[in-house]
Design a protein around this motif. Sequence first.
Motif, short mmCIF file in Angstrom:
data_model
loop_
_atom_site.label_atom_id
_atom_site.label_comp_id
_atom_site.label_asym_id
_atom_site.label_seq_id
_atom_site.Cartn_x
_atom_site.Cartn_y
_atom_site.Cartn_z
N ALA A 183 4.57 -10.58 2.77
CA ALA A 183 5.46 -9.43 2.93
C ALA A 183 6.72 -9.79 3.71
O ALA A 183 7.72 -9.07 3.64
N SER A 184 6.70 -10.93 4.41
CA SER A 184 7.87 -11.33 5.20
C SER A 184 8.92 -12.05 4.37
O SER A 184 10.04 -12.28 4.82
N ASP A 185 8.55 -12.43 3.14
CA ASP A 185 9.50 -13.15 2.27
C ASP A 185 10.38 -12.14 1.53
O ASP A 185 9.86 -11.26 0.85
N PRO A 186 11.70 -12.27 1.64
CA PRO A 186 12.61 -11.33 0.96
C PRO A 186 12.40 -11.29 -0.56
O PRO A 186 12.73 -10.30 -1.21
N GLN A 187 11.83 -12.38 -1.10
CA GLN A 187 11.63 -12.47 -2.56
C GLN A 187 10.21 -12.09 -2.98
O GLN A 187 9.77 -12.46 -4.07
N HIS A 188 9.49 -11.35 -2.11
CA HIS A 188 8.06 -11.14 -2.42
C HIS A 188 7.83 -10.35 -3.71
O HIS A 188 6.83 -10.55 -4.38
N GLU A 189 8.77 -9.48 -4.08
CA GLU A 189 8.58 -8.74 -5.34
C GLU A 189 8.67 -9.68 -6.54
O GLU A 189 7.92 -9.54 -7.51
N GLN A 190 9.60 -10.64 -6.46
CA GLN A 190 9.71 -11.67 -7.51
C GLN A 190 8.43 -12.50 -7.57
O GLN A 190 7.92 -12.81 -8.64
N ALA A 208 2.39 -9.45 8.05
CA ALA A 208 3.07 -8.26 8.55
C ALA A 208 3.55 -8.46 9.98
O ALA A 208 4.48 -7.79 10.42
N ASP A 209 2.94 -9.42 10.70
CA ASP A 209 3.37 -9.71 12.08
C ASP A 209 4.79 -10.26 12.12
O ASP A 209 5.44 -10.26 13.17
N ARG A 210 5.28 -10.74 10.97
CA ARG A 210 6.66 -11.26 10.91
C ARG A 210 7.65 -10.20 10.42
O ARG A 210 8.81 -10.51 10.16
N THR A 211 7.18 -8.98 10.24
CA THR A 211 8.03 -7.91 9.70
C THR A 211 8.02 -6.70 10.65
O THR A 211 7.37 -6.72 11.69
N ASP A 212 8.74 -5.66 10.25
CA ASP A 212 8.72 -4.40 11.02
C ASP A 212 7.66 -3.44 10.49
O ASP A 212 7.59 -2.29 10.95
N LEU A 213 6.87 -3.88 9.54
CA LEU A 213 5.86 -3.01 8.93
C LEU A 213 4.73 -2.70 9.92
O LEU A 213 4.33 -3.57 10.71
N ALA A 214 4.23 -1.46 9.83
CA ALA A 214 3.04 -1.11 10.63
C ALA A 214 1.82 -1.73 9.96
O ALA A 214 1.74 -1.80 8.74
N TYR A 215 0.86 -2.20 10.77
CA TYR A 215 -0.35 -2.80 10.21
C TYR A 215 -1.48 -2.69 11.24
O TYR A 215 -1.21 -2.61 12.43
N PRO A 216 -2.74 -2.66 10.79
CA PRO A 216 -3.18 -2.57 9.39
C PRO A 216 -3.06 -1.15 8.86
O PRO A 216 -3.40 -0.20 9.56
N VAL A 217 -2.59 -1.03 7.64
CA VAL A 217 -2.42 0.27 6.99
C VAL A 217 -2.93 0.17 5.55
O VAL A 217 -2.58 -0.77 4.84
N ILE A 218 -3.75 1.16 5.15
CA ILE A 218 -4.23 1.20 3.76
C ILE A 218 -3.53 2.34 3.03
O ILE A 218 -3.45 3.45 3.53
N GLU A 219 -3.02 2.02 1.84
CA GLU A 219 -2.46 3.05 0.95
C GLU A 219 -3.02 2.80 -0.44
O GLU A 219 -2.59 1.87 -1.12
N GLY A 220 -3.98 3.62 -0.85
CA GLY A 220 -4.61 3.41 -2.15
C GLY A 220 -5.28 2.06 -2.20
O GLY A 220 -6.12 1.73 -1.35
#
Length: 422
Positions: free
Chosen positions: A292-299, A325-337
Amino acid sequence: METTQQQAIIVGVQLQNDTNFAYSMEELRNLAAACNITVIGELSQKASRINPSHYLGTGKIQELAAMVQDEDTVIIFNDELTPSQIRNLESSLDRQVIDRTILILNIFADRAKTKEAQLQVEVAQLQYMLPRLTGMRESLGRQGGGSGLKNRGAGETKLELDRRRIEERITALQAELQAQVERRQVQRRQRHKNEVPVVCLVGYTNAGKSSLLNAVVETYHPGSNKQVFAKDMLFATLETSVRSIKLPDHKTFLLTDTVGFVSQLPHHLVKAFRSTLEEVTEADLLIHVVDASDPQHEQHMAVTTETLKSLGADGVPTVYAYNKADRTDLAYPVIEGDSITISAKQSSGITELTELIRSHVFNDYIQCEILVPFDRGSIVSYFNEHAHVQEVSYEEQGTRLVLECRAADYERFRGDFTELSQ
């Protein structure tokens, strides 16, 4: 082998509607770095098609020739070149020319540790080289040397073999590989027979699959020394590792680590590693690990999805694990579906991921209450080992168990106990 750092200029053609060109060139730099090659320059051209004879147009060839000062500088092209393109480019530039495919093959050769992975890489190397033998012995021989281009065992000595001997070598290697494939198929059949669910970690190279496997192992089997090799580099894992994970309620699943994918993964490699990658097609669940920390993760996700589709694994249920996720601003751990944000490095989100795995692979369990006669004590022992026994009490007629067990086990022993409720 020399250990001096090799230098290279990377070259690519951006075709119309190619929105991922800049990223693929950046990835080519990373592939070169993984081969201990320093990129000192870059040249690109926009075109409607690849030049069939020289890959680049005439003007760009002259521009490239002016850039190459040092005779030891290698020129790396961002696509797989045809034999005639390599021949013509080396003639025009008087420099060693290699392509993205041979770069990836060299990384695989360098990383392969198990006998099977080494066989698979050698088959891929020889199949790549076979059509490139004619008039290219000197060029390909050079590709066997140099600091980053070791071509382990498939360098100059093998290239002195004629076509027939190389074909014989490929045949012999494939026969040896087939024996390994059959052995793995026996193991897979045994797993199916034991009805243990198989969960496969898949994803782009360096997404953190091995680190995640290690975090799961350490969570449920601390101090077991069952960790696999994990490192922050491209293609750290080339062999399939399987670990049995036993949860506190006695449910067990097999967790499999697989080779990472990359864009434009050479078809020779996909073909050679197909038997290894078939683990993925027979899994009960895939964990698609994403950096998730890689800007190209969708690719990266798109490449992984496309590769899985080509293997015939696009129908396998999938959970998405957004790692690092520790390298990003994302909250973790989080489950969505069926998605979860985690940090394998910090072992954060492992129990939550396990709950997601449970919901997918343990849906054949039933809750029941049974009475087992005292002379059938072995059944009580079996359920204590293989089921989640929640209550035990001793009645006049036998042992009363309240438990959660596999439906298959319930049916197997049904005639040996009294059903109190289900």
